[in-house]
Write an enzyme that holds these catalytic residues in place. Structure first.
Site, PDB file in Angstrom:
ATOM      1  N   HIS A 293       0.821  -1.220   0.000  1.00 21.39           N
ATOM      2  CA  HIS A 293       0.000   0.000   0.000  1.00 21.39           C
ATOM      3  C   HIS A 293       0.853   1.267   0.000  1.00 21.39           C
ATOM      4  O   HIS A 293       0.331   2.358  -0.247  1.00 21.39           O
ATOM      5  CB  HIS A 293      -0.930   0.027   1.223  1.00 21.39           C
ATOM      6  CG  HIS A 293      -2.006  -1.004   1.198  1.00 21.39           C
ATOM      7  ND1 HIS A 293      -2.860  -1.164   0.128  1.00 21.39           N
ATOM      8  CD2 HIS A 293      -2.370  -1.943   2.114  1.00 21.39           C
ATOM      9  CE1 HIS A 293      -3.711  -2.163   0.386  1.00 21.39           C
ATOM     10  NE2 HIS A 293      -3.427  -2.656   1.572  1.00 21.39           N
ATOM     11  N   ASP A 329      -2.746 -10.620  -2.325  1.00 26.23           N
ATOM     12  CA  ASP A 329      -3.311 -10.073  -1.085  1.00 26.23           C
ATOM     13  C   ASP A 329      -4.769  -9.701  -1.338  1.00 26.23           C
ATOM     14  O   ASP A 329      -5.126  -9.277  -2.441  1.00 26.23           O
ATOM     15  CB  ASP A 329      -2.507  -8.844  -0.664  1.00 26.23           C
ATOM     16  CG  ASP A 329      -2.877  -8.335   0.729  1.00 26.23           C
ATOM     17  OD1 ASP A 329      -2.104  -8.572   1.667  1.00 26.23           O
ATOM     18  OD2 ASP A 329      -3.948  -7.701   0.868  1.00 26.23           O
ATOM     19  N   HIS A 331      -6.392  -7.248  -0.434  1.00 34.02           N
ATOM     20  CA  HIS A 331      -6.539  -5.821  -0.717  1.00 34.02           C
ATOM     21  C   HIS A 331      -5.696  -5.451  -1.931  1.00 34.02           C
ATOM     22  O   HIS A 331      -4.600  -5.971  -2.129  1.00 34.02           O
ATOM     23  CB  HIS A 331      -6.090  -4.982   0.486  1.00 34.02           C
ATOM     24  CG  HIS A 331      -6.809  -5.311   1.756  1.00 34.02           C
ATOM     25  ND1 HIS A 331      -6.289  -6.175   2.704  1.00 34.02           N
ATOM     26  CD2 HIS A 331      -8.006  -4.903   2.231  1.00 34.02           C
ATOM     27  CE1 HIS A 331      -7.134  -6.274   3.707  1.00 34.02           C
ATOM     28  NE2 HIS A 331      -8.189  -5.519   3.444  1.00 34.02           N
ATOM     29  N   ASP A 420      -4.361 -12.777   3.643  1.00 35.25           N
ATOM     30  CA  ASP A 420      -5.617 -12.332   4.250  1.00 35.25           C
ATOM     31  C   ASP A 420      -6.832 -12.697   3.408  1.00 35.25           C
ATOM     32  O   ASP A 420      -7.957 -12.378   3.788  1.00 35.25           O
ATOM     33  CB  ASP A 420      -5.594 -10.829   4.530  1.00 35.25           C
ATOM     34  CG  ASP A 420      -4.971 -10.021   3.416  1.00 35.25           C
ATOM     35  OD1 ASP A 420      -4.667 -10.601   2.357  1.00 35.25           O
ATOM     36  OD2 ASP A 420      -4.766  -8.810   3.595  1.00 35.25           O
TER      37      ASP A 420
END
Length: 573
Positions: A293, A329, A331, A420
């Site tokens: 991120h 991931d 996200h 995740d």
């Protein structure tokens, strides 16, 4: 005379008791309002807990009790050494308080029970000592039989560090990066994440043992500036002089965080260089804080420096002309996409929950394909819902990831391996299993001669991330994924997502055209079949079964045939 005095004394005593009772009630109301104001300020109970979890009396209420006149209730509640104490007699039943505790595995709050209500993990879990191989339902009592069997199996087959082709990057100083500020709930990105993975690998005899470590070093400022702006690098370094700080409400730092981030980036850079140069075949970066991120100018989403981006640049410095980054991931890696969205030498492919931009961080739609002449070098597979599992991921790999990656022909592949999306993760809420992660890793090993670097990103259920990471490293070591996921059928939403991606990306990758046409035809046939089944289901629901197959069944079929002929005749007219 004696009776009168007794009556007078009795009346006086009653007045005193009533006065004391009124005083106690008044003081009680004051204490209640005092506690309520404290709760409003601090957001928690005014009482405190000792190291054993027992509730201690509130200091402020004790002082208030000492300042006011003692009542009978006060005397009763005091812990006095009275020789005539009747321990059998309890006029007032004490309230039993439930002890609040947070699950080591998933961080969810629990009251009373010894097993987590969410994930079932025991309150005294041994997961930080033996990883996912420890029993989830029993307190830790040493190695289980399974652990012993695994150790015995690898005892005679462990490769020496010099003969191993898989390197692991790890340094205990990354454990010092943690949230200092006391909050009502443990932060999901916590040191226990890499503790649990390291414990799993050690118990299984994988690392140390079958993999070899690489020495850790801190990334230099010059290397970081090839990815991030100088202002960003200085902002992260500045946290080394502060006890506690925050870049965003969910992205913390303490005085050790800047060094931990530099160590993580340095390990990723050195692993990438070693793989490209041929000093090692593949590697796993067991690092934190995560990085995908972190963009050019900002830290966010638990991430400080972008480890995958640093590794990609290091790989190119070492001789790789083209680098593939696959980000699974849950996200979207908005930072990685921002860094490379104008770069045709780095292909970024991300599979993530998106839900029309409603899932964090909101970026990563299928039509985000790159800019400034690098269109097609950002490929996003945005799931439209949660609960996505192995079948959808493997299906997307077969029809999107591998065809594009093969056409790109990278010199090295980097996986931003957030776990995740794993089953049981409290943030991702998806359903990918360790076998699914192993399968995806295996599918990528055929690219670029097996030159593969796996970098840890997210993942917040300790049992899920440790079992998934172990399965991935076993594939790096040459073991079979141990599952058959070749002939997979996607969910309806998964198929729609893949079709949307194929329609957009086929404009830049002609190899996708045949896949798009074939899947579109299959989707059309599937839709027609579903509509036929729905119509048949509704038609069956209209006429009762007893009428269709009872004594009047012949009449029913006769009338049905007449109606069908009449309908055809009208249609012909």
């Amino acid at each position: 005379m004696i009776v009168a005095e007794n009556l007078h004394a009795s009346t006086e005593q009653n007045l005193i008791l009533e006065t004391l009772q009124m005083t106690r009630l008044a003081n009680g109301e004051a204490e209640i309002s005092h506690h309520k104001s404290n709760n409003e300020v601090f957001g928690k109970d005014a009482s405190t807990d000792d190291v054993n979890g027992n509730t201690l009396p509130d200091v402020s209420s004790k002082k208030a009790g000492q300042q006011k006149e003692m009542t009978f209730q006060d005397v009763y509640n005091q812990d006095l050494d009275d020789e005539d104490d009747d321990s059998d007699w309890e006029p007032l039943q004490k309230n039993v308080e439930l002890v609040k505790w947070f699950c080591t595995n998933c961080t969810m709050v629990n009251l009373g029970d010894v097993n987590c209500d969410i994930c079932g993990e025991h309150r005294e879990s041994g997961i930080l000592r033996h990883g996912f191989l420890a029993s989830p339902l029993l307190p830790d009592s040493g190695l289980t039989e399974i652990d012993s069997d695994i150790r015995e199996r690898h005892k005679g087959s462990q490769d020496s560090a010099s003969n191993s082709s898989t390197a692991v990057g790890f340094d205990e100083r990354m454990l010092l990066h943690s949230e200092i500020q006391l909050t009502s709930h443990p932060h999901p990105e916590r040191p226990d994440r890499i503790r649990a993975i390291a414990a799993s690998l050690a118990t299984a005899g994988i690392f140390p043992g079958r993999c070899y470590p690489i020495p850790a070093r801190e990334i230099t400022r010059e290397e970081l500036q090839m990815v991030h702006s100088l202002e960003h690098v200085e902002a992260v370094d500045l946290t080394g002089h502060m006890f506690s700080s925050y870049f965003t409400p969910d992205t913390y730092a303490n005085e050790h965080s800047a060094r931990a981030a530099r160590l993580a980036a340095g390990l990723c850079a050195d692993l990438a260089s070693a793989i490209v140069s041929g000093r090692t075949k593949n590697g796993f970066a067991l690092v934190r804080p995560p990085g995908h991120h972190a963009g050019i100018k900002q830290a966010m989403g638990f991430c400080l420096h972008n480890n995958a981006a640093v590794a990609a640049i290091a790989a190119q410095v070492s001789g790789a002309k083209k680098v593939l980054i696959v980000d699974w991931d849950v996200h979207h890696g908005n930072g990685t996409q921002e860094i490379f969205e104008q770069n045709k030498s780095v292909l970024y492919i991300s599979l993530h929950r998106h839900e029309g931009g409603k899932f964090y961080p909101g970026t990563g739609a299928a039509d985000e394909v790159g800019t400034m002449g690098a269109e097609g070098y950002c490929v996003n597979v945005p799931w439209s819902r949660g609960g996505v599992g192995d079948n959808d991921y493997v299906f997307a790999f077969q029809h999107v990831v591998l065809p594009i990656a093969s056409a790109f022909a990278p010199d090295v592949t980097i996986i931003s391996a957030g776990f995740d999306a794993a089953r049981g993760d409290p943030l991702g809420c998806c359903d990918v299993t360790p076998a699914g992660y192993a399968k995806m890793t295996d599918m990528l090993t055929d690219l670029c001669g097996g030159k593969l670097l796996v970098i840890l990103e997210g993942g917040y259920n300790l049992r899920s991330i440790s079992s998934s990471a172990t399965s991935v490293i076993k594939v790096l070591l040459g073991e079979s994924p141990g599952c058959e996921l070749d002939n997979t059928s996607p969910s309806r939403s998964g198929l729609q997502t893949v079709l949307e991606v194929l329609k957009i990306q086929s404009n830049y990758w002609p190899v996708l055209a045949s896949n798009f046409t074939k899947l579109q035809s299959q989707a059309r046939m599937h839709s027609i079949e579903n509509k036929r089944k729905q119509i048949e289901k509704k038609r069956r629901a209209v006429t009762p079964m007893w009428w269709k197959w009872g004594r009047k069944g012949l009449l029913y079929h006769f009338l049905k045939g007449q109606n069908r002929h009449a309908h055809v005749k009208r249609k012909g007219v």
